[in-house]
Design a protein around this motif. Structure first.
Motif, PDB file in Angstrom:
ATOM      1  N   THR A 155      -5.133  -2.568  -4.297  1.00 18.32           N
ATOM      2  CA  THR A 155      -6.585  -2.658  -4.112  1.00 18.32           C
ATOM      3  C   THR A 155      -6.994  -4.104  -4.363  1.00 18.32           C
ATOM      4  O   THR A 155      -6.229  -4.893  -4.913  1.00 18.32           O
ATOM      5  CB  THR A 155      -7.337  -1.756  -5.108  1.00 18.32           C
ATOM      6  N   THR A 156      -8.214  -4.419  -3.972  1.00 18.24           N
ATOM      7  CA  THR A 156      -8.715  -5.777  -4.216  1.00 18.24           C
ATOM      8  C   THR A 156      -8.737  -6.084  -5.708  1.00 18.24           C
ATOM      9  O   THR A 156      -8.369  -7.178  -6.144  1.00 18.24           O
ATOM     10  CB  THR A 156     -10.131  -5.942  -3.628  1.00 18.24           C
ATOM     11  N   GLN A 162      -9.550   5.455  -7.398  1.00 20.10           N
ATOM     12  CA  GLN A 162     -10.903   4.960  -7.577  1.00 20.10           C
ATOM     13  C   GLN A 162     -11.897   6.103  -7.811  1.00 20.10           C
ATOM     14  O   GLN A 162     -13.082   5.862  -7.935  1.00 20.10           O
ATOM     15  CB  GLN A 162     -11.334   4.149  -6.349  1.00 20.10           C
ATOM     16  N   SER A 166     -17.060   2.039  -8.066  1.00 12.08           N
ATOM     17  CA  SER A 166     -17.234   2.402  -6.659  1.00 12.08           C
ATOM     18  C   SER A 166     -18.701   2.646  -6.333  1.00 12.08           C
ATOM     19  O   SER A 166     -19.196   2.268  -5.270  1.00 12.08           O
ATOM     20  CB  SER A 166     -16.418   3.661  -6.337  1.00 12.08           C
ATOM     21  N   ASN A 208     -11.776   5.304   2.496  1.00  8.66           N
ATOM     22  CA  ASN A 208     -10.852   4.301   1.951  1.00  8.66           C
ATOM     23  C   ASN A 208     -10.799   4.296   0.429  1.00  8.66           C
ATOM     24  O   ASN A 208     -10.016   3.565  -0.162  1.00  8.66           O
ATOM     25  CB  ASN A 208     -11.238   2.897   2.434  1.00  8.66           C
ATOM     26  N   SER A 266      -9.409   5.259  -2.688  1.00  9.63           N
ATOM     27  CA  SER A 266      -8.148   5.922  -3.052  1.00  9.63           C
ATOM     28  C   SER A 266      -8.387   6.860  -4.229  1.00  9.63           C
ATOM     29  O   SER A 266      -9.398   6.791  -4.906  1.00  9.63           O
ATOM     30  CB  SER A 266      -7.100   4.880  -3.433  1.00  9.63           C
ATOM     31  N   ASP A 274       0.809  -1.222   0.000  1.00 12.51           N
ATOM     32  CA  ASP A 274       0.000   0.000   0.000  1.00 12.51           C
ATOM     33  C   ASP A 274       0.842   1.272   0.000  1.00 12.51           C
ATOM     34  O   ASP A 274       0.698   2.114  -0.854  1.00 12.51           O
ATOM     35  CB  ASP A 274      -1.024  -0.019   1.139  1.00 12.51           C
TER      36      ASP A 274
END
Length: 954
Positions: free
Chosen positions: A679-680, A949, A877, A944, A946, A653
């Motif tokens: 990220t995921t 996103q 998102s 959260n 970022s 990260d």
């Protein structure tokens, strides 16, 4: 009559006259069934069914599709009242567990026989994870007048044969129709699956002259099992005519031997079938309907921790009795054995225990106790511990039940649960080890050499025995879909010779590729077609060992199939062998995720594994109070553990983690690359490219260093399009030298493309010996989306090996990859698309709320949050937030709201209050109020997000 009343009346009417067995088979009524029969839109039916659920009038059976049952009808059949607070059940078995004992058939001579000791008591889990299955089995055996035919379904190694034995032993002691001298006859339908005539002869018998070789009349297994039980293992291998003969026998109790025209023979036999396949897809529907009881045995993975430990202890006790020494094993080894048990279930656990006990026996020859320590386990078994350590709840349960050490003592003879255990080797490995050690010590062989030799010997003995259960069982049937059994048998002989001569193991791709190649060659010979051989004599000098082996294989082909094999065919075979063996040298890139926070990295990896399955990925969480030096040491350790020869991609990260890659490479010698802002979505893409696409470390790094999530690909694509003219899309199909093989692969891929509506993609067959000469031309001319076949041509595109194409998920992989490529070419999703996708997703998650009615309020709320956050969100998102908020509103309805446990700062409190005002829309439109706890979680979600996103790129 109102619509809801019509639907309920329909369900009641359809339930009348049905028995529990009927419902076990049909599971209930689907929304589609009701919609079709009543001519009502399916969406309206689903809405009314949800209302009936809330009214406690019906119950839901989970699954795909969902089934519904009238609650009062089921309660009447079960003889008991179901809980008022439970509306959903996993399956019919869960409902059967409520069944009142007063309506179950009583055992002979005793109305309360269920409390008496019975053979099922010896079965681990009979009172826990197998309780429902045991009740089903008892009901099947005791059902008047002659029991109910039963189908046992479960994966390889779960204990289907053992369970059938228990049913027989229970029937002998409790069923009125079965005498003490009744027989339990076992027959594996796979043994004669390719000779239906012989298979039917074994089951029903034959008359003299019924077929060639039938020199005398013979009774079948049905005759031998008269008055007892016939267990048909792998029953899905019965040919259709065999299934028809069997279900006629089930219906009438009469049969005819092969060669007879009249069905005038009678027998009273309880049929128990077992299969690893889905009965609905592998057996005739008319046959499945004749089997009223279906018992599903859970896999080892699905068993509770207590059962897993009991099974482990039982298997260790067997080894302690066999070697007549106590066995002492540490907790980490027990967890490793449990964690390593996946595809083979209890059978695999048994083989692993025999392996570690044999190695322990070798190290403790002169000791009174065999000690098994984690540090001495083979590396592949140690991986089971690391796999289990990621499943926090299970490892906690196991830790509570396991002491630091477990010692199992020999206690006389083993209690055999049944006489013939197919997973029991017909040799005593400990005697073999002891005899060989004595002999080698007499010959003054060093201890080191004795250990090295016997470790290899142990592996050979156990692997040779257990391979017949796993690799063969899992792969043979899939390969037989495309080649004949004779060619597969011959290919396996060739594989054994290749491994022996070249002293290397080959993977499944060898069997697929060689059997396809041989099929194509023999077809060419039969049709008198001449192959267009090119000049490939250089392979004789480049690969002399493989060429000589190929010449010998060609002689085997000539002898086996009585055909002439040209010398150039041996050269082509050399290229095929070389490619397959070289391809195995390259392993997958490993992925290590490291992030600040107590569970940030592990949570991401957990999500990804649930989506993509297990892969070579690990995680390290770095709480803020943890020393960077400690984390570096831990990362070095993990990199060494997971590296498979192609390097490790570090996904981190921020902060010090971004600079650890060079240090790790310098100190371990393992190549690494680092990408920050993890990220995921980034983890998903990295694992997909490392496993499914089998890309190299550098290629993965280059393709991901500017990755901005799936929702932001389009802008980059547009930029790319302005720089280069668009090339037509294509897929390369790499095959062996036979035209038949190329055509088969081409047809398969074209069919898959047709299924997803992509007729614009060209499939280009490319022979393996032409790869280097032609791939540059194709790369220049086409946009290569992916490659398939027997070898990776290395064109910087995803590669799907031939064996994956013919496996169950081959089509899914191709569709997944092509659709992702298609995603790159689509314009950004409009707000309408976001709303539509949100609605579709909420349809899956929501039970009580109507997605159509809540999605408008949710969309408006998220728009308000965008304004408060002073930054727009991208479509991905928005969809994620919409789904989260929809589920939060459902939790309000069910009074199951989340409890916020993180620190609440003044800044977070201020944001929560502003979001609370925006959330008033839910009170105004839906009469629902989000709690402060739920709002805190929404604040965290926004924080959260970022900068990668946000929707600046949209």
């Amino acid at each position: 009559m109102k619509r809801i009343d019509r639907i309920y009346a329909y369900l009641v009417e359809q339930s009348e006259g049905k028995t529990l067995d009927d419902f076990v088979h049909m599971e209930g009524f689907t929304a589609s069934d009701i919609a079709n029969d009543l001519d009502i839109l399916r969406n309206n039916v689903s809405a009314e069914l949800n209302k009936l659920l809330r009214q406690n009038s019906i119950i839901k059976i989970k699954g795909r599709p969902v089934h519904y049952l009238v609650k009062s009808s089921i309660e009447k059949l079960l003889g008991c009242k179901l809980p008022d607070d439970q509306h959903e059940y996993e399956n019919m078995n869960e409902l059967l567990s409520f069944q009142s004992p007063t309506i179950r058939p009583a055992a002979k001579g005793n109305a309360d026989a269920s409390e008496e000791p019975n053979p099922f008591d010896d079965l681990i889990g009979s009172k826990t994870s197998l309780k429902v299955q045991v009740e089903q089995a008892k009901a099947a055996v005791l059902y008047p007048p002659h029991g109910l035919h039963t189908l046992i379904v479960g994966q390889t190694g779960v204990g289907k044969t053992l369970f059938a034995n228990m049913m027989f032993n229970y029937a002998k002691s409790s069923a009125p129709f079965m005498d003490e001298d009744a027989q339990f006859i076992v027959f594996n339908c796979a043994d004669y699956a390719n000779n239906p005539q012989l298979l039917l002869s074994h089951i029903f018998g034959h008359t003299k002259g019924a077929f060639t070789g039938a020199d005398s009349e013979k009774d079948g297994l049905v005759t031998k099992a008269d008055g007892g039980m016939l267990f048909l293992d792998e029953i899905h291998r019965l040919p259709p005519e065999g299934q028809e003969m069997l279900f006629y026998f089930m219906d009438t109790g009469t049969y005819a031997k092969l060669g007879e025209t009249e069905r005038n023979r009678k027998a009273n036999v309880l049929i128990i079938g077992a299969t690893t396949e889905d009965p609905d897809s592998s057996l005739l529907k008319t046959f499945v309907r004749r089997i009223p009881i279906l018992i599903r045995i859970p896999s080892f993975e699905e068993r509770p921790a207590k059962d897993k430990i009991e099974i482990l202890k039982f298997l260790l006790a067997i080894e302690a009795n066999r070697v007549q020494k106590p066995i002492k094993i540490d907790a980490e080894s027990m967890k490793a054995l449990i964690g390593n048990t996946s595809y083979g279930n209890v059978g695999q656990l048994k083989s692993n225990i025999q392996l570690v006990c044999a190695n322990g026996f070798l190290h403790c020859l002169n000791d009174d106790v065999i000690t098994i320590n984690f540090k001495d386990l083979p590396s592949e078994l140690k991986n089971g511990f690391f796999y289990l350590s990621r499943k926090r709840q299970e490892i906690q349960e196991l830790s509570e039940l396991i002491d630091s050490y477990l010692t199992v003592y020999p206690e006389g003879e083993n209690k055999a649960l049944f006489e013939e255990d197919p997973y029991e080797p017909d040799f005593n490995l400990y005697n073999i080890i002891g005899d060989k050690v004595s002999f080698m010590m007499d010959q003054d062989v060093s201890d080191e050499d004795i250990n090295r030799f016997l470790k290899l010997d142990i592996d050979i003995h156990l692997n040779k025995f257990y391979n017949k259960f796993y690799s063969n069982a899992l792969n043979r049937e899939k390969i037989l879909k495309i080649v004949s059994e004779d060619i597969l048998d011959f290919s396996e002989e060739v594989q054994e010779i290749v491994e022996k001569r070249l002293k290397r193991k080959v993977n499944d791709r060898f069997l697929f590729a060689f059997s396809l190649h041989l099929t194509s060659f023999l077809k060419r010979v039969k049709n008198q077609q001449v192959a267009n051989y090119t000049n490939i004599e250089n392979v004789i000098n480049d690969r002399p060992e493989e060429y000589q082996l190929s010449l010998d294989i060609c002689k085997m082909i000539e002898k086996r199939y009585r055909v002439h094999v040209p010398v150039k065919e041996a050269m082509y075979l050399t290229i095929l062998l070389t490619s397959l063996l070289d391809d195995q040298k390259a392993e997958q890139v490993a992925i290590l995720v490291a992030a600040h926070g107590s569970s940030t990295a592990s949570s991401m990896v957990s999500v990804v594994k649930s989506l993509l399955g297990e892969s070579n990925v690990d995680s390290i969480d770095m709480p803020l109070d943890m020393s960077p030096k400690y984390v570096l040491e831990e990362m070095k350790k993990r990199v060494k553990e997971i590296d498979m020869g192609k390097g490790v991609l570090l996904l981190v990260d921020m902060g010090s983690l971004t600079g650890f890659g060079d240090i790790i490479t310098q100190e371990t010698g393992i190549k690494t690359r680092t990408i920050d802002m993890v990220t995921t979505a980034l983890v998903i893409e990295a694992i997909r490219k490392a496993t499914i696409m089998e890309m190299d470390l550098e290629d993965i790094y280059e393709s991901l260093k500017d990755f901005r999530g799936y929702g932001s690909y389009q802008v980059e694509q547009k930029t790319e399009e302005t720089r280069q003219p668009q090339k037509p899309p294509a897929i390369l199909s790499v095959c062996s030298t036979g035209e038949g093989t190329a055509e088969k692969l081409k047809q398969l891929v074209e069919q898959l493309l047709k299924n997803i509506g992509r007729s614009d993609i060209t499939v280009i067959p490319l022979q393996i010996n032409e790869v280097e000469d032609k791939k540059e031309t194709y790369m220049h001319k086409y946009d290569i989306l992916l490659t398939v076949g027997i070898a990776d041509p290395k064109v910087h595109a995803p590669f799907i090996p031939v064996e994956a194409l013919f496996m169950g998920d081959g089509e899914a992989q191709v569709m997944h990859l092509i659709q992702n490529q298609q995603l790159l070419q689509t314009p950004p999703r409009s707000p309408a698309m976001v709303r539509e996708m949100t609605e579709e997703s909420l349809n899956e998650f929501l039970t009580f709320l109507n997605p159509k009615k809540v999605v408008g309020a949710i969309t408006e709320f998220v728009s308000s949050i965008e304004r408060l956050a002073e930054r727009p969100f991208n479509n991905a998102s928005k969809i994620n937030m919409n789904i989260h908020i929809g589920c939060a509103l459902e939790r309000v309805v069910t009074h199951a709201g989340l409890i916020y446990k993180n620190e609440i700062t003044p800044e977070k409190e201020e944001k929560k209050e502003s979001y609370k005002k925006a959330a008033k829309i839910f009170e105004d439109q839906l009469k629902l109020k989000l709690s402060d706890d739920e709002l805190y979680y929404i604040v965290d979600m926004i924080d959260n997000l970022s900068s990668r996103q946000t929707a600046g790129v949209q």
